[in-house]
Structure formats: C-alpha cells, structure tokens
Write a protein that holds these residues in place. Sequence first.
Motif, PDB file in Angstrom:
ATOM      1  N   ALA A   1       1.648 -20.953  26.155  1.00  0.00           N
ATOM      2  CA  ALA A   1       2.490 -19.784  26.417  1.00  0.00           C
ATOM      3  C   ALA A   1       3.146 -19.940  27.788  1.00  0.00           C
ATOM      4  O   ALA A   1       2.756 -20.782  28.593  1.00  0.00           O
ATOM      5  N   LEU A   2       4.134 -19.094  28.040  1.00  0.00           N
ATOM      6  CA  LEU A   2       4.831 -19.038  29.321  1.00  0.00           C
ATOM      7  C   LEU A   2       5.486 -20.359  29.705  1.00  0.00           C
ATOM      8  O   LEU A   2       5.566 -20.711  30.882  1.00  0.00           O
TER       9      LEU A   2
ATOM     10  N   ALA B   1       6.057 -28.864  26.212  1.00  0.00           N
ATOM     11  CA  ALA B   1       4.638 -28.707  26.555  1.00  0.00           C
ATOM     12  C   ALA B   1       3.891 -29.797  25.789  1.00  0.00           C
ATOM     13  O   ALA B   1       4.396 -30.338  24.805  1.00  0.00           O
ATOM     14  N   PHE B   2       2.686 -30.113  26.237  1.00  0.00           N
ATOM     15  CA  PHE B   2       1.924 -31.136  25.537  1.00  0.00           C
ATOM     16  C   PHE B   2       0.442 -30.793  25.531  1.00  0.00           C
ATOM     17  O   PHE B   2      -0.034 -29.956  26.298  1.00  0.00           O
ATOM     18  N   ALA B   3      -0.273 -31.436  24.624  1.00  0.00           N
ATOM     19  CA  ALA B   3      -1.719 -31.280  24.536  1.00  0.00           C
ATOM     20  C   ALA B   3      -2.326 -32.643  24.243  1.00  0.00           C
ATOM     21  O   ALA B   3      -1.693 -33.496  23.612  1.00  0.00           O
ATOM     22  N   THR B   4      -3.557 -32.831  24.708  1.00  0.00           N
ATOM     23  CA  THR B   4      -4.258 -34.091  24.459  1.00  0.00           C
ATOM     24  C   THR B   4      -5.680 -33.814  23.995  1.00  0.00           C
ATOM     25  O   THR B   4      -6.249 -32.762  24.272  1.00  0.00           O
ATOM     26  N   LEU B   5      -6.229 -34.779  23.288  1.00  0.00           N
ATOM     27  CA  LEU B   5      -7.651 -34.792  22.920  1.00  0.00           C
ATOM     28  C   LEU B   5      -8.250 -36.052  23.513  1.00  0.00           C
ATOM     29  O   LEU B   5      -7.636 -37.126  23.445  1.00  0.00           O
ATOM     30  N   HIS B   6      -9.434 -35.943  24.098  1.00  0.00           N
ATOM     31  CA  HIS B   6     -10.163 -37.133  24.517  1.00  0.00           C
ATOM     32  C   HIS B   6     -11.660 -36.880  24.418  1.00  0.00           C
ATOM     33  O   HIS B   6     -12.101 -35.755  24.194  1.00  0.00           O
TER      34      HIS B   6
ATOM     35  N   VAL C   1       8.411 -28.329  21.846  1.00  0.00           N
ATOM     36  CA  VAL C   1       9.453 -27.725  22.676  1.00  0.00           C
ATOM     37  C   VAL C   1       9.301 -26.205  22.600  1.00  0.00           C
ATOM     38  O   VAL C   1       9.133 -25.638  21.518  1.00  0.00           O
ATOM     39  N   ALA C   2       9.349 -25.566  23.752  1.00  0.00           N
ATOM     40  CA  ALA C   2       9.176 -24.108  23.822  1.00  0.00           C
ATOM     41  C   ALA C   2      10.368 -23.382  23.221  1.00  0.00           C
ATOM     42  O   ALA C   2      11.516 -23.777  23.402  1.00  0.00           O
ATOM     43  N   THR C   3      10.074 -22.308  22.517  1.00  0.00           N
ATOM     44  CA  THR C   3      11.099 -21.446  21.940  1.00  0.00           C
ATOM     45  C   THR C   3      11.597 -20.459  22.998  1.00  0.00           C
ATOM     46  O   THR C   3      11.094 -20.437  24.122  1.00  0.00           O
ATOM     47  N   SER C   4      12.541 -19.611  22.616  1.00  0.00           N
ATOM     48  CA  SER C   4      13.126 -18.663  23.569  1.00  0.00           C
ATOM     49  C   SER C   4      12.105 -17.666  24.126  1.00  0.00           C
ATOM     50  O   SER C   4      12.300 -17.116  25.200  1.00  0.00           O
ATOM     51  N   ASP C   5      11.003 -17.448  23.409  1.00  0.00           N
ATOM     52  CA  ASP C   5       9.976 -16.528  23.911  1.00  0.00           C
ATOM     53  C   ASP C   5       8.916 -17.233  24.759  1.00  0.00           C
ATOM     54  O   ASP C   5       7.915 -16.632  25.146  1.00  0.00           O
ATOM     55  N   GLY C   6       9.119 -18.522  25.049  1.00  0.00           N
ATOM     56  CA  GLY C   6       8.196 -19.246  25.920  1.00  0.00           C
ATOM     57  C   GLY C   6       6.977 -19.812  25.232  1.00  0.00           C
ATOM     58  O   GLY C   6       6.048 -20.261  25.893  1.00  0.00           O
ATOM     59  N   ALA C   7       6.966 -19.831  23.909  1.00  0.00           N
ATOM     60  CA  ALA C   7       5.830 -20.369  23.163  1.00  0.00           C
ATOM     61  C   ALA C   7       6.128 -21.789  22.691  1.00  0.00           C
ATOM     62  O   ALA C   7       7.212 -22.079  22.207  1.00  0.00           O
ATOM     63  N   ALA C   8       5.163 -22.665  22.850  1.00  0.00           N
ATOM     64  CA  ALA C   8       5.245 -24.028  22.322  1.00  0.00           C
ATOM     65  C   ALA C   8       4.013 -24.211  21.439  1.00  0.00           C
ATOM     66  O   ALA C   8       2.884 -24.103  21.912  1.00  0.00           O
TER      67      ALA C   8
ATOM     68  N   PHE D   1      -6.965 -30.569  26.258  1.00  0.00           N
ATOM     69  CA  PHE D   1      -6.148 -30.212  27.413  1.00  0.00           C
ATOM     70  C   PHE D   1      -4.806 -29.720  26.885  1.00  0.00           C
ATOM     71  O   PHE D   1      -4.201 -30.375  26.034  1.00  0.00           O
ATOM     72  N   VAL D   2      -4.347 -28.563  27.375  1.00  0.00           N
ATOM     73  CA  VAL D   2      -3.041 -28.030  26.995  1.00  0.00           C
ATOM     74  C   VAL D   2      -2.266 -27.752  28.278  1.00  0.00           C
ATOM     75  O   VAL D   2      -2.755 -27.060  29.167  1.00  0.00           O
ATOM     76  N   SER D   3      -1.056 -28.301  28.362  1.00  0.00           N
ATOM     77  CA  SER D   3      -0.226 -28.093  29.551  1.00  0.00           C
ATOM     78  C   SER D   3       0.250 -26.640  29.614  1.00  0.00           C
ATOM     79  O   SER D   3       0.111 -25.889  28.655  1.00  0.00           O
ATOM     80  N   HIS D   4       0.825 -26.287  30.723  1.00  0.00           N
ATOM     81  CA  HIS D   4       1.343 -24.944  30.957  1.00  0.00           C
ATOM     82  C   HIS D   4       0.215 -23.916  30.833  1.00  0.00           C
ATOM     83  O   HIS D   4      -0.848 -24.130  31.387  1.00  0.00           O
ATOM     84  N   THR D   5       0.405 -22.832  30.104  1.00  0.00           N
ATOM     85  CA  THR D   5      -0.611 -21.793  29.953  1.00  0.00           C
ATOM     86  C   THR D   5      -1.212 -21.895  28.557  1.00  0.00           C
ATOM     87  O   THR D   5      -0.594 -21.460  27.588  1.00  0.00           O
TER      88      THR D   5
END
Length: 161
Positions: free
Chosen positions: A85-86, A93-98, A114-121, A140-144
């Motif tokens: 979010a945000l 935005a990106f996420a990883t698993l390890h 890619v984030a939408t107009s409401d800030g959600a990816a 791990f998730v980038s941003h919020t």
Amino acid sequence: MKSKIAVLALSLGVAFMLSSYPSRTVSASPAVVDAAKIVTLVCGRFTANICTDLEQVAADGALTPYTAPPSGFVLVVTDFVWKAALVPPGQVAFATLHHQLTSPPRDVAFSTAVATSDGAAVTESHFTTGLLFSDVPIVFVSHTPDVAILHGYLAKHRERD
C-alpha cells in the motif's frame, strides 16, 4: 481492511477446495515427497517490511503461529500473493521470498507489481513445481506491506531410491 478480509476469505475457500483432492506423489530433485496436507500461510504482522508473524490458517479459519514444517516434511510453496500500500501510482513495488536459515539471505522468488492510482500494488505468482522450504519462508514486501499469503502443501521428505 475489507480487502484483507476478502483476500483471506478467498484464500480459505481455495484451501478448502484443494484439501478435498486426493494425495499425490511429487518428484522434486533431489528429494521425492508425498503430498500430505494443503497449507495456507498469512502474514499477521510486518516489521520493517519483513513478515515477522507467519500464521497457518486452519480449515475453520483459526490462525496458529507457523514455526517450520514438522520433522520429516518440507513446505512446498505453490502460490504467493502479496499487496503493498501507499506506493506512488505508476511506481513498481516488489516482494521476495527467501529461506530463514540462509545467511546472507538469497531470494528464492522475486515478484513485482505496478501501483494503481489508489497506491496499491498487488500480484500473485504461481510456481508449477513448487518452492521447497525445510525452514520458515521469509517474506519481504517493499513500500508499505499490507497482505502476504502463501499457498502450498506439506510433503514427506525422503531420499530418492
């Protein structure tokens, strides 16, 4: 919050549906594993963008802490759903698993949205052959970070003949 509940409800429905399938044998080099149990894991809490509270969802919806597969089993992750979010609209935005026990951490899976107009990816990744975890998957998730869900199954781990 409503989107989290909707995603969790959908996940539970998929887990319930998949739990009715009969067991099957899966060969994953170098181990041969027998499917034992469908598993849905959700992140209950993020600290500094890392999931610090991975919980297993029971058939009745109850959540219990997930600490690792039982002895003699591996977790085979087949699907990874996440939402950040945000995020500035149009940004990635990106996420990883390890693996928990790998030092330094090396990504097992990497996913972008890619984030939408409401800030959600948000995105979902499917791993046809599955990702094997004998320890706890670290998300791990980038941003919020907002939502992280792992689907898969527990499989018996035994050496090849």
